[in-house]
Design an enzyme around this catalytic site. Structure first.
Site, PDB file in Angstrom:
ATOM      1  N   HIS A 183       0.828  -1.208   0.000  1.00  0.00           N
ATOM      2  CA  HIS A 183       0.000   0.000   0.000  1.00  0.00           C
ATOM      3  C   HIS A 183       0.859   1.253   0.000  1.00  0.00           C
ATOM      4  O   HIS A 183       2.097   1.188   0.102  1.00  0.00           O
ATOM      5  CB  HIS A 183      -0.950   0.007   1.204  1.00  0.00           C
ATOM      6  CG  HIS A 183      -0.266  -0.007   2.545  1.00  0.00           C
ATOM      7  ND1 HIS A 183       0.479   1.046   3.026  1.00  0.00           N
ATOM      8  CD2 HIS A 183      -0.229  -0.963   3.515  1.00  0.00           C
ATOM      9  CE1 HIS A 183       0.940   0.766   4.225  1.00  0.00           C
ATOM     10  NE2 HIS A 183       0.537  -0.460   4.554  1.00  0.00           N
TER      11      HIS A 183
ATOM     12  N   CYS B 191       3.258  -4.743   6.666  1.00  0.00           N
ATOM     13  CA  CYS B 191       2.997  -4.601   5.234  1.00  0.00           C
ATOM     14  C   CYS B 191       4.250  -4.163   4.496  1.00  0.00           C
ATOM     15  O   CYS B 191       5.278  -3.843   5.098  1.00  0.00           O
ATOM     16  CB  CYS B 191       1.890  -3.578   5.001  1.00  0.00           C
ATOM     17  SG  CYS B 191       0.311  -4.011   5.764  1.00  0.00           S
TER      18      CYS B 191
END
Length: 413
Positions: free
Chosen positions: A146, A154
């Site tokens: 992202h 992430c």
């Protein structure tokens, strides 16, 4: 709001905006925002369609996300490489929810995993845990690639980067690709890197991932990835029709296609030789470093021993040896102090002269008594003004102070 680099390919309306986040917010439709012309031209030059299939590779240690795209001959070539803004944790797979580890493994990304409304600008879910992760009871959720450059497990990119990455995936899905693979790896799995990490607790896991890495390096096509017996298998074709791979079940009879198996065997043979050389190289470097460390430790020990002996000698003599005067006048610290009024040698010289003068007075005025509390009524005779100077001058001691420069005093004596 976090400022990041300004996008070069955005329209003129971005002029005057201070940060990339503001600039990206001004994109009318970020989900459908076209890839920049420079990338489109690069694809055309490399015999790629804007809607041809893609795959991605992530390397933690190098901090890189690569986008590969299919060419007209079916093989893939790299089209873009991005520096990962942040990834959390350390080298090694993710084990459980909350460990803040970014996952490692092979993940399929389907259209439903794309998130155009992400709170991190744009994102796609990596699909963790996959069947391999679940077979090892690994837990976690919302593991993504992202924007926003912040990570808690992430792989985080800048907003401008994820705008392009999202665009590559969007166009590939529009071209009919069912899913694309993300290879999330600890590092480029070269012989040297594997040798350098050979003592890591995850080495066996990485050896398994390396098989898929090698298949791609060899064929330049994404490997067919399956899971059986709680392990990854790559490019395996079942020998029994309709046989399937189940993560917790035994692997069905299967093998690589013959041509691929032959090429892989030759590739692996060369790789193993390189690995052995790399291990020997690191062993030599490690031995050299150990020897250097031991030499430094030995030198430090000898220095400490000498200091201890010195301290012991000083303690036995009651302290450091006194300074030896030169010619009875000059101190070892500063020779000129011997003749400087107020210094220790000069003061001692003055005291000696005063004592000589008092002795001369005593000799000239014999029988004179210095008044004390006991003889306060005894009259004190006045010293003979003629005798005292003669006796004082008869001595050879110089005056306590003189107007002559010190070198003249020395030479005159």
């Amino acid at each position: 709001m976090r400022p990041i680099r300004t996008l070069r390919f955005l329209p003129v309306l971005l002029l005057g905006l201070s940060g990339c986040q503001d600039a990206l917010d001004s994109v009318a439709n970020k989900v459908e925002h076209p890839l920049p012309a420079k990338l489109v031209n690069k694809m055309k030059a490399n015999d790629m369609s804007t809607r041809s299939p893609i795959m991605m590779r992530i390397f933690k240690e190098e901090g890189v996300l690569e986008v590969w795209k299919q060419k007209g001959n079916g093989r893939y070539d790299i089209i873009a490489s991005y520096e990962i803004c942040k990834w959390s944790g350390k080298l090694g797979p993710k084990f459980k929810e909350g460990d803040r580890q970014a996952p490692e493994g092979y993940y399929r990304i389907y259209p439903y995993q794309m998130n155009p409304n992400s709170s991190y600008y744009l994102s796609f879910n990596m699909g963790f845990p996959n069947s391999y992760d679940r077979s090892h009871n690994r837990t976690g959720s919302n593991l993504m690639v992202h924007g926003a450059c912040s990570s808690a497990g992430c792989y985080s990119m800048t907003d401008e980067q994820v705008l392009e990455i999202y665009g590559f995936a969007r166009d590939a899905f529009k071209g009919g690709q069912e899913y694309f693979i993300v290879e999330a790896l600890p590092f480029r799995m070269t012989a040297e890197n594997m040798a350098r990490h050979r003592d890591n607790e995850h080495f066996e896991f990485w050896k398994m991932l390396k098989t898929g890495y090698d298949n791609f390096e060899l064929t330049r096509r994404p490997p067919k990835v399956d899971v059986c017996e709680r392990r990854y298998v790559f490019n395996q074709v079942p020998q029994v029709e309709n046989a399937s791979f189940q993560a917790n079940a035994a692997c069905p009879p299967a093998s690589m296609p013959a041509t691929l198996a032959s090429a892989y065997y030759a590739y692996q043979k060369t790789w193993n030789q390189d690995f052995i050389k790399a291990v020997a190289k690191f062993d030599r470097e490690e031995a050299t470093q150990i020897a250097a460390n031991e030499a430094r430790a030995e030198a430090e020990a000898r220095r400490a021993e000498r200091e201890a002996e010195k301290a012991a000698r000083l303690a036995s003599t009651g302290g450091p040896a006194p300074a030896v005067p030169v010619l009875g006048l000059f101190s070892t610290g500063n020779p000129l102090k011997a003749l400087v009024p107020g210094s220790e040698p000069a003061a001692a010289n003055a005291n000696a002269q005063q004592a000589a003068a008092q002795a001369a007075q005593t000799e000239a005025g014999a029988g004179q008594v210095t008044p004390t509390a006991a003889n306060a009524d005894v009259p004190v005779p006045t010293p003979n003004p003629e005798v005292a100077p003669q006796v004082a001058n008869a001595g050879s001691a110089p005056a306590a102070q003189s107007d002559k420069p010190f070198w003249k005093i020395w030479s005159s004596n």
